[in-house]
Design a protein around this motif. Structure first.
Motif, mmCIF file in Angstrom:
data_model
loop_
_atom_site.group_PDB
_atom_site.id
_atom_site.type_symbol
_atom_site.label_atom_id
_atom_site.label_comp_id
_atom_site.label_asym_id
_atom_site.label_seq_id
_atom_site.Cartn_x
_atom_site.Cartn_y
_atom_site.Cartn_z
ATOM 1 N N VAL A 164 29.165 -39.722 56.444
ATOM 2 C CA VAL A 164 27.930 -38.938 56.425
ATOM 3 C C VAL A 164 27.776 -38.020 57.628
ATOM 4 C CG1 VAL A 164 26.486 -40.316 54.912
ATOM 5 C CG2 VAL A 164 26.743 -41.002 57.279
ATOM 6 N N THR A 165 28.510 -38.307 58.724
ATOM 7 C CA THR A 165 28.359 -37.439 59.890
ATOM 8 C C THR A 165 29.549 -36.501 60.071
ATOM 9 O OG1 THR A 165 29.192 -39.275 61.209
ATOM 10 C CG2 THR A 165 26.826 -38.937 61.214
ATOM 11 N N ASP A 166 30.550 -36.646 59.214
ATOM 12 C CA ASP A 166 31.743 -35.810 59.321
ATOM 13 C C ASP A 166 31.732 -34.754 58.215
ATOM 14 O OD1 ASP A 166 34.250 -34.699 59.165
ATOM 15 O OD2 ASP A 166 35.285 -36.546 59.724
ATOM 16 N N PRO A 167 31.490 -33.477 58.579
ATOM 17 C CA PRO A 167 31.361 -32.434 57.553
ATOM 18 C C PRO A 167 32.559 -32.357 56.608
ATOM 19 C CG PRO A 167 30.747 -31.577 59.699
ATOM 20 C CD PRO A 167 31.300 -32.956 59.931
ATOM 21 N N ALA A 168 33.792 -32.476 57.151
ATOM 22 C CA ALA A 168 34.982 -32.324 56.314
ATOM 23 C C ALA A 168 35.067 -33.453 55.289
ATOM 24 C CB ALA A 168 36.227 -32.300 57.187
ATOM 25 N N LYS A 169 34.861 -34.690 55.771
ATOM 26 C CA LYS A 169 34.937 -35.848 54.881
ATOM 27 C C LYS A 169 33.847 -35.794 53.815
ATOM 28 C CE LYS A 169 36.933 -39.656 57.523
ATOM 29 N NZ LYS A 169 36.568 -40.877 58.224
ATOM 30 N N PHE A 170 32.663 -35.380 54.264
ATOM 31 C CA PHE A 170 31.542 -35.336 53.332
ATOM 32 C C PHE A 170 31.799 -34.311 52.239
ATOM 33 C CE2 PHE A 170 27.367 -34.387 51.711
ATOM 34 C CZ PHE A 170 26.769 -35.631 51.676
ATOM 35 N N LYS A 171 32.379 -33.162 52.647
ATOM 36 C CA LYS A 171 32.656 -32.103 51.678
ATOM 37 C C LYS A 171 33.709 -32.577 50.674
ATOM 38 C CE LYS A 171 33.587 -27.171 51.360
ATOM 39 N NZ LYS A 171 34.569 -27.297 50.279
ATOM 40 N N GLU A 172 34.683 -33.291 51.180
ATOM 41 C CA GLU A 172 35.741 -33.814 50.314
ATOM 42 C C GLU A 172 35.143 -34.729 49.228
ATOM 43 O OE1 GLU A 172 38.401 -36.430 52.296
ATOM 44 O OE2 GLU A 172 40.000 -36.202 50.831
ATOM 45 N N TYR A 173 34.261 -35.617 49.682
ATOM 46 C CA TYR A 173 33.595 -36.542 48.753
ATOM 47 C C TYR A 173 32.768 -35.780 47.722
ATOM 48 C CZ TYR A 173 30.682 -40.477 47.202
ATOM 49 O OH TYR A 173 30.037 -41.425 46.461
ATOM 50 N N GLN A 174 31.980 -34.832 48.222
ATOM 51 C CA GLN A 174 31.109 -34.084 47.335
ATOM 52 C C GLN A 174 31.922 -33.263 46.323
ATOM 53 O OE1 GLN A 174 28.505 -31.328 49.302
ATOM 54 N NE2 GLN A 174 27.385 -30.860 47.422
ATOM 55 N N ASP A 175 33.007 -32.633 46.807
ATOM 56 C CA ASP A 175 33.836 -31.809 45.916
ATOM 57 C C ASP A 175 34.473 -32.657 44.822
ATOM 58 O OD1 ASP A 175 33.157 -29.642 47.319
ATOM 59 O OD2 ASP A 175 35.056 -29.402 48.391
ATOM 60 N N ALA A 176 34.970 -33.837 45.209
ATOM 61 C CA ALA A 176 35.612 -34.700 44.217
ATOM 62 C C ALA A 176 34.599 -35.136 43.154
ATOM 63 C CB ALA A 176 36.216 -35.921 44.900
ATOM 64 N N GLN A 177 33.391 -35.472 43.593
ATOM 65 C CA GLN A 177 32.376 -35.895 42.622
ATOM 66 C C GLN A 177 31.941 -34.737 41.738
ATOM 67 O OE1 GLN A 177 31.873 -38.868 41.979
ATOM 68 N NE2 GLN A 177 32.401 -40.024 43.812
ATOM 69 N N SER A 178 31.846 -33.511 42.298
ATOM 70 C CA SER A 178 31.473 -32.372 41.450
ATOM 71 C C SER A 178 32.554 -32.074 40.443
ATOM 72 C CB SER A 178 31.199 -31.098 42.243
ATOM 73 O OG SER A 178 30.774 -31.352 43.499
ATOM 74 N N ALA A 179 33.814 -32.234 40.855
ATOM 75 C CA ALA A 179 34.912 -31.998 39.921
ATOM 76 C C ALA A 179 34.808 -32.960 38.745
ATOM 77 C CB ALA A 179 36.253 -32.170 40.629
ATOM 78 N N LEU A 180 34.448 -34.213 39.057
ATOM 79 C CA LEU A 180 34.299 -35.211 37.999
ATOM 80 C C LEU A 180 33.111 -34.870 37.096
ATOM 81 C CD1 LEU A 180 35.164 -37.798 36.678
ATOM 82 C CD2 LEU A 180 34.011 -39.091 38.455
ATOM 83 N N THR A 181 32.016 -34.408 37.715
ATOM 84 C CA THR A 181 30.859 -33.989 36.925
ATOM 85 C C THR A 181 31.258 -32.887 35.946
ATOM 86 O OG1 THR A 181 29.464 -34.445 38.833
ATOM 87 C CG2 THR A 181 28.468 -33.158 37.065
ATOM 88 N N GLY A 182 32.035 -31.916 36.450
ATOM 89 C CA GLY A 182 32.481 -30.803 35.611
ATOM 90 C C GLY A 182 33.352 -31.271 34.459
ATOM 91 N N ALA A 183 34.336 -32.134 34.775
ATOM 92 C CA ALA A 183 35.257 -32.620 33.750
ATOM 93 C C ALA A 183 34.497 -33.405 32.677
ATOM 94 C CB ALA A 183 36.333 -33.493 34.391
ATOM 95 N N LEU A 184 33.541 -34.216 33.100
ATOM 96 C CA LEU A 184 32.741 -34.994 32.148
ATOM 97 C C LEU A 184 31.915 -34.076 31.248
ATOM 98 C CD1 LEU A 184 31.377 -38.026 34.162
ATOM 99 C CD2 LEU A 184 32.689 -38.111 32.057
#
Lengths: 201, 262
Positions: free
Chosen positions: A94-114
């Protein structure tokens, strides 16, 4: 009652306690309190995403039974799920911008695929009337809705926490007592506004 | 220099305006919780309303869960899912800690219906069950313009769904972590008791001192002792509600349930 009549040791004790009280009145506890609350909201978000990931294998199997030829969309969902599950989430996410973006991007990709999968499914009336599929679909919709609620609650509590870090009197405590407390990352609004995939009957 | 300063201020003002706009967009208005049936859209006749009220009151006395039927004039431009959980939180339907509350929301003008499920009912009134109730019991009647029938049947089904294993949901009713009194609260209490004790002791010692020097007991002349109470304690006792009325029990919602349209 006069202050000087109190024994010296009691006086020191009282003064210390009064100072403690005054300090807590100045919000000395606010930063850790907001931090805990934001972390709790973050684990809510993670739970809901996990719940969604848990639903997917069953959903993919059910769709395969009726629409095996839609291999491409099914593979995309499976791959996006695998990718999202591989990301390690720990306290620093939650405090690391790069890690947080990675998590968010992966979840959005899954949202899109679904979303694409649920649109494809529209072409299979037999599947759409399958009771098992209906149950899975309503669970998926419910989970997407819970995700958006959890995300919004998280955004709100991070806003309170980050504001406390940057405004007086929190600013003073952040630069003295709580140097290890970093501002938290939050979700960008773009995906939050995106509607959960819904399928009309 | 001046230009930069002006730009910065311009940005700040723009930011404030954007915030106000965002706040305005989020500020939904909610109807008043006038009873267990809030017919804001005016689609239920008085006898149906009275019968529903009785049924829902009976449900609450039997299971301690809270169920509310609400019809809305308008969703105010947002989705029924978005409106639903915020309304549930606003009214605080369901028992505190257990979060055993549910709403049946009907928006006749948008032709939408939703069962909004509180945290504590999510185990029994699942999304799939909610969806089945909406698709099988409510929507066919709404399509035939039979609102009273659809709502009545929907309420029956919801009550049945959550009553089947009410013992089970009691056991697994979720508690949100921030609802419990934390260590800080306990420490604060100990701290206050300690201070109180110290003050009392020093006062007592003082009056003993007077007694020994022949000045007489001053206990009666003691002034009031002001003890500051932190904000969170002020909420104690404020949850009392007027006799005979109905109010939410402090439950919360997290977006569980299902929606449908007709």
């Amino acid at each position: 009652m006069s202050y000087t009549l109190i024994p010296r040791r009691t006086r020191i004790l009282l003064t210390t306690m009064l100072a403690g009280l005054l300090l807590s009145g100045c919000g000395v506890n606010n930063i850790p309190t907001y931090d805990e609350s934001a972390k709790a909201r973050w684990s809510d978000v993670q739970n809901q995403y996990q719940r969604r990931a848990d639903l997917i294998p069953n959903l993919v199997e059910t769709v395969k039974g009726y629409a095996a030829q839609e291999r491409e969309v099914l593979t995309q969902v499976t791959e996006a799920r695998a990718k999202a599950s591989q990301i390690k989430v720990d306290a620093s996410t939650v405090t690391d911008p790069a890690k947080f973006k990675e998590y968010q991007d992966a979840q959005s990709a899954l949202t899109g695929a679904l979303g694409r999968l649920l649109v494809t499914v529209e072409r299979y009336p037999d599947l759409k009337s399958n009771q098992n599929f209906l149950a899975l679909q309503s669970q998926l919709e419910g989970t997407e809705n819970r995700i958006s609620v959890a995300r919004r609650d998280y955004i709100e509590s991070v806003r309170a926490y980050n504001t406390e870090l940057k405004t007086f009197p929190g600013l003073v405590w952040a630069s003295t007592l709580y140097r290890s407390y970093k501002p938290m990352e939050t979700f960008t609004v773009a995906e939050d506004l995106a509607k959960p995939p819904t399928v009309k009957f | 220099m001046f230009f930069q300063f002006r730009t910065a201020w311009g940005r700040a003002i723009l930011g404030v305006l954007l915030c106000v706009a965002a706040f305005a967009a989020y500020a939904l208005t909610f109807p008043e919780l006038s009873g267990r049936v809030v017919d804001d859209a005016g689609i239920l006749d008085p006898s149906t309303k009275a019968a529903l009220e009785r049924k829902l009151a009976e449900f609450e006395t039997k299971t301690t869960g809270q169920l509310v039927v609400v019809t809305l004039k308008s969703l105010q431009g947002t989705s029924i899912e978005d409106y639903g959980y915020q309304l549930g939180r606003h009214w605080q339907i369901g028992q505190k800690e257990k979060n055993t509350g549910a709403l049946l929301i009907v928006a006749p003008n948008e032709r939408k219906v939703r069962i909004e499920v509180g945290y504590g009912f999510e185990g029994t009134l699942t999304d799939a069950v909610s969806r089945l109730i909406i698709e099988n019991s409510i929507i066919p009647r709404f399509r035939a313009n039979d609102f009273a029938g659809g709502v009545g049947r929907g309420v029956d089904d919801i009550i049945q769904a959550v009553s089947v294993d009410s013992e089970e949901w009691k056991a697994r009713a979720k508690q949100r972590p921030d609802d419990q009194p934390g260590l800080v609260d306990v420490l604060a209490l100990v701290f206050f008791l300690f201070i109180f004790f110290m003050i009392m002791r020093s006062v007592a010692g003082q009056s003993r001192g007077y007694a020994q020097t022949g000045a007489g007991s001053r206990r009666g002349a003691r002034g009031p002792i002001f003890i500051p109470i932190p904000g969170s304690w002020g909420s104690w006792g404020s949850s009392w509600s007027g006799g005979g009325g109905f109010s939410g029990g402090g439950g919360s919602f997290g977006g569980g349930g299902a929606s449908g349209s007709w």
